[in-house]
Design an enzyme around this catalytic site. Structure first.
Site, PDB file in Angstrom:
ATOM      1  N   CYS A  87     -43.095 -79.833 -39.154  1.00 35.82           N
ATOM      2  CA  CYS A  87     -43.489 -78.599 -40.419  1.00 35.82           C
ATOM      3  C   CYS A  87     -44.025 -78.958 -41.903  1.00 35.82           C
ATOM      4  CB  CYS A  87     -41.780 -78.278 -40.342  1.00 35.82           C
ATOM      5  SG  CYS A  87     -42.707 -76.214 -40.517  1.00 35.82           S
TER       6      CYS A  87
ATOM      7  N   CYS B 253     -46.761 -74.525 -39.719  1.00 31.56           N
ATOM      8  CA  CYS B 253     -45.289 -73.370 -40.043  1.00 31.56           C
ATOM      9  C   CYS B 253     -44.868 -74.300 -41.877  1.00 31.56           C
ATOM     10  CB  CYS B 253     -44.282 -73.940 -39.297  1.00 31.56           C
ATOM     11  SG  CYS B 253     -43.576 -75.075 -38.992  1.00 31.56           S
TER      12      CYS B 253
END
Ligand code: NAD
Length: 248
Positions: free
Chosen positions: A82, A163
């Site tokens: 992420c 993300c």
């Protein structure tokens, strides 16, 4: 001669498959899994090479589909931790340098991106070999060739997996730093998930004034694509290459 030229292995307008394609894929895969990311889940390089070959061998080189690459991509999805993703458009070398310095990851730092970067490949119906003489050119012959579709489907999966905050390095020395027809514009930006934040960096050649900025029409177009998907957007401009690499 005429008939051979237009029906034979030489009929496409693009250069042929990279010599020793299979060997390069196998060697890059071994290097990546053993040296570059030895911590990553152990991967079967022979299976990956075979899945890559099965995707296009013996097939019409202008009829590639995303599904042709399903088994290959499922063996090594282009996902990264992420917040570590770096996208680029017309800034390949700079984006790679930036990612390396900051320990971030471009598509070419994932296994499949690393394997295929800079290579060319296509097959031929009725043959179990690669066509080393010519392959379809994506502008002159067909968009649905196996190299274009590979990068499109890999880029799509890479963008879908983003993300937190991700970045794109754009070329501020072009009149339109954002190109809506590029793979970043057509495939990556439109596949970012809601709530992701994209930071765009407009970087121009050192010693020259920038040609585009965050308030220009190309970046407004990018912003409108992202607004439609609820992707947050920040933009930084007027950075020379040196400033970007040192300060960003
Ligand atoms: P770009 O315009 O700088 O193009 C990158 C390369 O892909 C160039 O060599 C270009 O000629 C080629 N290319 C672009 N569209 C193509 C198509 N439809 N068929 C065949 N080749 C094509 O930047 P971009 O188009 O925005 O692509 C860069 C982004 O997409 C990156 O974020 C990266 O994740 C991914 N990507 C990587 C590669 C690669 O070769 N490593 C290729 C395409 C896309």
């Amino acid at each position: 001669i005429y008939k051979w030229h237009y029906s034979g292995l030489n009929r496409w307008h693009g250069a042929g498959s990279t010599a020793d394609f299979q060997k390069i894929i196998q060697e890059r895969c071994d290097t990546y899994t053993q040296t570059i990311r030895p911590g990553s889940r152990s991967r079967n390089c022979q299976a990956i090479r075979q899945a890559f070959m099965s995707a296009f061998i013996s097939k019409d080189p202008c009829k590639a589909t995303k599904e042709d690459y399903n088994s290959l991509i499922n063996l090594a999805p282009p996902t990264v931790p992420c917040g570590q993703q770096v996208f680029w458009s017309k800034t390949k070398e700079l984006a790679h340098e930036y990612a390396k310095r900051r320990r971030l990851m471009t598509l070419e730092d994932t296994l499949l991106g690393y394997l295929a970067d800079g290579l060319r490949w296509c097959g031929e119906p009725g043959s179990s070999d690669l066509n080393i003489w010519s392959c379809p050119d994506w502008r002159k012959d067909c968009r649905t060739n196996y190299v274009s579709v590979f990068w499109e489907v890999l880029s799509e999966r890479f963008a879908e997996s983003a993300c937190n905050t991700v970045r794109v390095v754009l070329n501020g020395s072009l009149e339109n730093a954002f190109d809506s027809m590029s793979i970043f514009g057509r495939v990556e930006a439109p596949n970012l998930r809601p709530q992701v934040e994209l930071e765009a960096w407009l970087v121009h050649d050192t010693g020259k004034p920038p040609s585009d900025s965050c308030s220009g029409s190309s970046i407004r177009k990018l912003k409108s694509i992202l607004d439609g998907r609820n992707v947050k957007f920040r933009c930084m401009d007027n950075l020379s290459r040196d400033q970007f690499l040192q300060r960003s």
